[in-house]
Each structure stands twice: as structure tokens, then as C-alpha cells.
Scaffold this active site. Structure first.
Site: not given
Length: 481
Positions: A115, A199, A234, A291
Site C-alpha cells: 500500500k 492514516e 471489512h 487481478r
């Protein structure tokens, strides 16, 4: 290409092979011992047993897959999703063996697989980012300092992975030490890398993703958005396209941003750029999945484009034969992931034998599955049984069609997410479009679902009794004097 090996199992292997066959290409399946009699194995022209049931003794044996593919003179390998699909080393080895990897180049997989490196790569294109740090950390004192600067609440995320693993929301400085330790431990266990980053936490986020396609001739375009905000732990359960939230202007902005993300890493093939959207409809780049996504059918239905076919054509070096202006959204599609999970028991896996299995059929109904009646749902893999997708000319009709399809889906032997899907489709928050990724937290409890199921059963019993009495009345022979 004359022969393609699909390095996967279940519904995605079968779905990919159907397109391969449609293109007049031979198929090779791989399977573990427990999947020997699976539909994807029966469907393929040839099949190879990789080993025992556990993934690390079968579907994750990249070197063995390549070795067997070479023996069978395979031209291309399609990884599906999961397993080796985002393994840069595997993609590199496939290419080195002389076989075409039907997916992006290893460089793009590596860059977007982390990330932080992904954020660094897209910086030059001025892509909106959630406020946070641009480095991985494991130091708790440093995390405290960063959190104070950003302001609570914050989100701790694993740098090397996804799927909600290594992810923690922290509301205050009292929690940060314990949550950092948990996130680091979980990330290390799941991905072999304990690095995390921090974040700003977006309070009421929507999860919007954009499908992109890129060829080797410099053409990059997007196939609009998918709304993926209905999640548990999630992880997505219900997806739809298009999103009710996006205006044409925002759709254009997000599409252009997604195309730039793909350009930033010289992407080739089908990929998905994920964004977070806040209450003010500001969107922020999250990550890129290199993908085919689980939820790709909803995009196929609204665009009329077979994404697997495009993957194969691009891998063969062909140009994309349509432009951005050729694409338009037609109708609305909704997908429910039918998991073998018990929605009344915290969505815990419910493995067992499919004593009854009958998928719904009809206009506007698509079922991508890899199971048949009598098969066992194994404990070794993701418990998804199928993807139930409905399509109609507008959202209301697609939602109603989904409710009817769920009612006509007959599964016995395991608990599934079908009742949860119906709960979502009937809920006012979903029907109005006023929901976010906290839908389950704010609107769903097992008790509510159980109460709805009891009420439905009671109503069905009343209707059946009324029908029975009417039938008896019709059959009654008039008395004669």
C-alpha cells in the site's frame, strides 16, 4: 493461444474456463485431492492433481503448476483471484518459463501489492489520498506522535495486505499501544510482514472501486464503478453497479483517477482501483487490486464486456477494440456473495454437506458457482459457495429480482448468507442508498434477522393454510336431498 491452464478452483475456475472454451481454446484444470470431483475439474479438457487439500500443498505450489503446464504444452496461465493471482514471483516465473501469464507484469503486482509503495507510485499523478504517513512503522512511540499530528480517530493498516487483517480503528491515545501491538501481530501472522502505517479514519465511508483495462499498446480505460460498501469484517458481501452515490461528474473524475493509477505502474490487463468516499463525496485512493475481482460480474452486466475475454486478448498482445466513448452504463446489477456462513452466529463458517442445492434460474439471474448437490463444502478454503447476481433495467427492479432469486435458491445442509442478503435488500437504508461500510454495525443484529425469518415463516404458514381451506372448499361435493 491453444491451451490455457486455470490455476484456481471452484466458481472462479469454472467461470474463467467457460469464456476460454467460448473462445475455442482448450482448458486445463488443477485440483487438490479434496476437489477431485468438483465441477471445474469435470468441465476442463484436462486436469492435474496438485496434492493434498491444504492450499500450501496444492493451489499455492507455483513451481509445480508451471512444471505441469510445460508438460502439457500450455500457452497461458490464468490465476483467477486469490491463491497465486497477486504473487509477483509466480507471475515472473511463468513468464520466464515461456508461458504467458494472463494478468499484469510482475512489476505492477509488486508495486501495487504494498500500500505504501502504491501511494508513492501514484503521487506524480496528483491522486487524492487520505491524510496520513508515507512510511511503514512498528515503533509505538512514533505511532503516538503521528496520531497526535493527524488527529483521532485514526486507522492502523497493514502495509503488505488487505481483507481487514492488521486493521484497527483507534479512537484515543489510551488505545493506541494495545491496538498497534494487535495490528502488528496480525499483519505479521497473515502476511509475514508486521509493518503498518497510519492514516486519518474516515467516519462514514463508502467503498467505491473502478474497473480498468489496459493493453500493451498504451490504451487504458475504465468500465465505471462498483459500490462495495456492504461488508462484514471489512470484507464485501453485497456489491452493485453503478453506485447510487455518484454523479456523472464524480464518475468521470474517479474514472480518470483510476486510469492514471493504472498508467503510473504501466499496468496491463484487468485491474481494480479502490477508493474511499467521505460524506462530502470526496474520494481518496486506497489501493489497486492487480487481478480479476470477485465482483466482476456486475461490471460485465452493465457494460456488456466479458472481462475474462479481454484479459486473454490483451495477454495475446491484441489492442482493446473499443474506446472510452464506446462504453456506457446499461441497467443495474447486484451481486450477493453466497458464503457457507451463519449470519446469526457472527458469520462463522458453516461447513458440511450440501444435502440440497438448487440455484435459481430466469431472466436477469446469473449464478457463478462451483458446487453441486451432494458435495461437501470443505474447511480448507474460502467458504464462498457462489455469486448470485441479478440484473434489470433499474436498481429497484434489480433489488426486487434479487429478493425473488434468494427465495428460489434452495440450499440445505449448511447455513448461508442468503438470509442476510435478503435482509440487506429489504432494508430501507439500502433501498434508499443511504448506507456506508458500517451497515452491519448500525443496522444488523442476528436477533433482527431471526425475528424477520420467524415472521416470514408465520406469514407463509398462514398463506398455506388459507390456500388449503380454499382448495378443500372447491373440492367439497354438494349435498343431495
Amino acid at each position: 493461444m491453444k491451451k490455457i491452464l486455470v490455476a484456481n478452483r471452484g466458481e472462479i475456475a469454472l467461470r474463467v474456463m467457460k469464456t476460454i472454451q467460448k473462445m475455442g481454446i482448450q482448458t486445463v484444470a488443477v485440483y487438490s485431492e479434496v476437489d477431485r470431483n468438483s465441477p471445474h475439474v469435470k468441465f476442463a479438457n484436462e486436469a492435474i492433481c496438485l496434492g493434498k487439500a491444504a492450499s500450501n500443498e496444492s493451489y499455492l505450489l507455483g513451481d509445480k503448476i508451471i512444471q505441469e503446464a510445460k508438460k502439457l504444452n500450455v500457452d497461458g496461465i490464468h490465476p483467477g483471484y486469490g491463491f497465486l493471482s497477486e504473487n509477483a514471483d509466480f507471475a515472473e516465473k511463468v513468464e520466464a518459463s515461456g508461458i504467458t501469464f494472463i494478468g499484469p507484469k510482475s512489476h505492477a503486482i509488486r508495486v501495487m501489492g504494498d500500500k505504501l509503495s502504491a501511494k508513492e507510485t501514484v503521487k506524480a499523478y496528483d491522486i487524492p489520498m487520505v491524510p496520513g504517513i508515507d512510511e511503514a512503522i512498528t515503533d509505538i512511540e512514533k505511532a503516538k506522535t503521528i496520531a497526535e499530528e493527524i488527529g483521532y480517530p485514526i486507522l492502523i493498516k497493514a502495509s503488505a495486505g488487505g481483507g481487514g487483517k492488521g486493521m484497527r480503528v483507534v479512537e484515543s491515545d489510551k488505545e493506541i499501544e494495545s491496538q498497534m501491538k494487535r495490528a502488528i501481530s496480525e499483519a505479521k501472522s497473515a502476511f509475514g510482514n508486521g509493518a503498518v502505517f497510519i492514516e486519518k479514519y474516515v467516519g462514514s465511508p463508502r467503498h467505491i472501486e473502478i474497473q480498468v483495462l489496459a493493453d500493451t499498446h498504451g490504451n487504458v480505460l475504465h468500465l465505471f464503478e462498483r459500490e462495495c460498501s456492504i461488508q462484514r469484517r471489512h470484507q464485501k458481501v453485497v456489491e452493485e453497479a453503478p453506485s447510487v452515490l455518484l454523479t456523472p461528474e464524480i464518475r468521470k473524475q474517479m474514472g480518470e483517477a483510476a486510469v492514471n493509477v493504472a498508467r503510473s505502474c504501466n499496468y496491463v490487463g484487468a485491474g481494480t482501483v479502490e477508493f474511499l468516499m467521505d460524506e462530502q463525496k470526496k474520494f481518496y485512493f486506497l489501493e489497486m487490486n492487480t487481478r480479476l475481482q470477485v465482483e466482476h460480474p456486475v461490471t460485465e452486466l452493465i457494460s456488456g464486456i466479458d472481462l475474462v475475454e479481454q484479459q486473454i486478448k490483451i495477454a495475446r498482445g491484441e489492442k482493446i477494440n473499443f474506446s472510452q466513448n464506446d462504453l456506457q452504463i446499461n441497467g443495474h446489477a447486484i451481486e450477493l456473495r453466497v458464503y457457507a456462513e451463519d449470519p446469526t452466529d457472527d458469520f462463522l463458517p458453516s461447513v458440511g454437506k450440501l444435502e440440497q442445492y438448487q440455484a435459481p434460474k430466469g431472466e436477469g439471474i446469473r449464478v457463478d458457482d462451483g458446487f453441486e448437490e451432494g458435495m461437501d463444502v470443505p474447511i480448507y478454503y474460502d467458504p464462498m459457495i457462489s455469486k448470485l447476481v441479478t440484473y434489470a433495467e433499474n436498481r429497484e427492479a434489480a433489488v426486487q429480482r434479487m429478493i425473488e432469486a434468494i427465495d428460489n435458491y434452495q440450499i440445505k445442509g449448511v447455513s448461508t448468507t442468503l438470509p442476510f442478503g435478503k435482509f440487506v435488500c429489504k432494508h430501507e437504508a439500502f433501498r434508499s442508498g443511504n448506507f456506508d461500510t458500517h451497515f452491519v454495525k448500525h443496522h444488523y443484529t442476528p436477533e433482527v434477522l431471526e425475528a424477520e425469518q420467524k415472521a416470514e415463516a408465520k406469514l407463509a404458514a398462514k398463506i398455506a393454510l388459507k390456500q388449503y381451506l380454499e382448495d378443500q372448499k372447491q373440492l367439497r361435493i354438494p349435498e343431495t336431498e
